[in-house]
Design an enzyme around this catalytic site. Structure first.
Site, PDB file in Angstrom:
ATOM      1  CB  SER A   7      -0.875  -0.607   1.078  1.00  0.00           C
ATOM      2  OG  SER A   7      -1.584   0.886   1.258  1.00  0.00           O
ATOM      3  CG  HIS A  32      -3.774  -1.397  -1.603  1.00  0.00           C
ATOM      4  ND1 HIS A  32      -4.973  -2.513  -2.276  1.00  0.00           N
ATOM      5  CD2 HIS A  32      -4.672  -0.804  -0.523  1.00  0.00           C
ATOM      6  CE1 HIS A  32      -5.282  -2.041  -1.223  1.00  0.00           C
ATOM      7  NE2 HIS A  32      -5.056  -1.046  -0.272  1.00  0.00           N
ATOM      8  CG  ASP A  34      -4.946   2.094   0.831  1.00  0.00           C
ATOM      9  OD1 ASP A  34      -5.691   1.241   1.034  1.00  0.00           O
ATOM     10  OD2 ASP A  34      -3.939   1.956   1.820  1.00  0.00           O
ATOM     11  CG  MET A  36      -8.169   7.112   2.480  1.00  0.00           C
ATOM     12  SD  MET A  36      -6.975   7.070   4.439  1.00  0.00           S
ATOM     13  CE  MET A  36      -6.497   5.102   4.405  1.00  0.00           C
ATOM     14  CG  HIS A  65      -9.245  -0.064  -0.580  1.00  0.00           C
ATOM     15  ND1 HIS A  65      -8.664   0.069   0.651  1.00  0.00           N
ATOM     16  CD2 HIS A  65     -10.441  -0.450  -0.232  1.00  0.00           C
ATOM     17  CE1 HIS A  65      -9.216  -0.607   1.107  1.00  0.00           C
ATOM     18  NE2 HIS A  65     -10.876  -0.086   0.911  1.00  0.00           N
ATOM     19  CG  MET A  67     -11.204   2.730   2.337  1.00  0.00           C
ATOM     20  SD  MET A  67     -10.063   3.346   3.120  1.00  0.00           S
ATOM     21  CE  MET A  67      -8.829   2.843   1.395  1.00  0.00           C
ATOM     22  CG  MET A 136     -11.866  -2.968   5.154  1.00  0.00           C
ATOM     23  SD  MET A 136      -9.950  -2.148   4.728  1.00  0.00           S
ATOM     24  CE  MET A 136      -9.387  -1.933   5.940  1.00  0.00           C
ATOM     25  N   GLY A 143      -2.862   3.479   7.906  1.00  0.00           N
ATOM     26  CA  GLY A 143      -1.867   2.504   8.435  1.00  0.00           C
ATOM     27  C   GLY A 143      -1.616   2.333   9.371  1.00  0.00           C
ATOM     28  CG  ASP A 172      -6.068  -3.018   3.143  1.00  0.00           C
ATOM     29  OD1 ASP A 172      -5.342  -2.825   4.111  1.00  0.00           O
ATOM     30  OD2 ASP A 172      -6.567  -2.632   2.178  1.00  0.00           O
TER      31      ASP A 172
END
Ligand code: DX5
Ligand code: ZN
Length: 211
Positions: A7, A32, A34, A36, A65, A67, A136, A143, A172
């Site tokens: 990630s 990966h 992330d 957000m 991913h 979120m 999750m 993290g 994850d």
């Protein structure tokens, strides 16, 4: 063989291009990313512009991913930016079946993620529209959190539910060599790791330790 998806949340944000190249050279299987939005989770990270800018730096699949509060409006942005897999949270999709269909219509893989408190039965009826299920193992947003042990049971239940469908299980959050082996034993196929890949700077050694 288990796949490792570092990630870039834990990468040096001022050198992301170099970081994804280094991860590819170190033996990562995918990157990966992330995303957000500061709304669904209390943190703000990468937009589609960053994904597009990173694309020339590495040939590995980009595992995006989301979120975010409203993933439906963003699927197109990230597909156009070069995502190979887009994962949405089941909790954010009032019409999950439709959302997963939309992702596949872009010719990319569709993933669905479940928060630690979300039971696996909410994806029972979309299994034929999913390529990847992301469990999750921490609450999303940051993290460096501790692995939530009771998610191992959920991983096993999902593994059984999948049967012989070609779906990969991804985990994850809080993944280190110890929790990695527990997840693999429970049925995980892909390990996402931020902290444990970037710690100390020897990405190859850290990736090998997770395998
Ligand atoms: C958490 C993110 C994770 C995170 C994992 O919301 O989805 O991908 O980067 O970080 P570590 O490996 O540090 O738990
Ligand atoms: Zn993630």
């Amino acid at each position: 063989m288990v796949k490792i998806a570092p990630s870039i949340l834990s990468a040096d944000s001022a050198s992301l291009g170099k970081e994804v190249s280094a991860l590819a050279s170190a033996g990562a299987d995918m990157i990966h990313i992330d995303v957000m939005d500061g709304n669904y989770v209390p943190n703000l990270t990468f937009g589609p512009g960053v994904v597009k800018a990173l694309r020339p730096y590495c040939k590995l699949p980009f595992d995006v991913h989301l979120m975010v509060q409203n993933p439906d409006v963003m699927i197109r942005w990230f597909a156009d930016a070069g995502a190979d897999i887009i994962t949405v949270h089941a909790e954010t999709c009032p019409h999950l079946d439709k959302t997963l269909e939309t992702i596949r219509q872009y010719g990319i893989k569709a993933g669905v993620s479940l928060n630690p408190a979300t039971p696996e039965n909410c994806i029972e009826y979309v299994l034929d529209k999913v390529d990847q299920i992301l469990v999750m193992t921490v609450n999303p947003g940051f993290g460096g959190q501790s692995f939530i042990e009771n998610q191992l049971e959920k991983i096993s239940k999902i593994k059984n539910m999948i049967g012989d469908r070609p779906i990969e299980i991804e985990v994850d959050g809080g993944i280190n060599p110890m929790t990695a082996s527990e997840c693999i034993a429970a049925g995980a196929d892909i390990l996402v790791a931020g902290t444990s890949v970037f710690a100390g700077g020897d990405y190859r050694k850290n990736i090998n330790a997770l395998r």
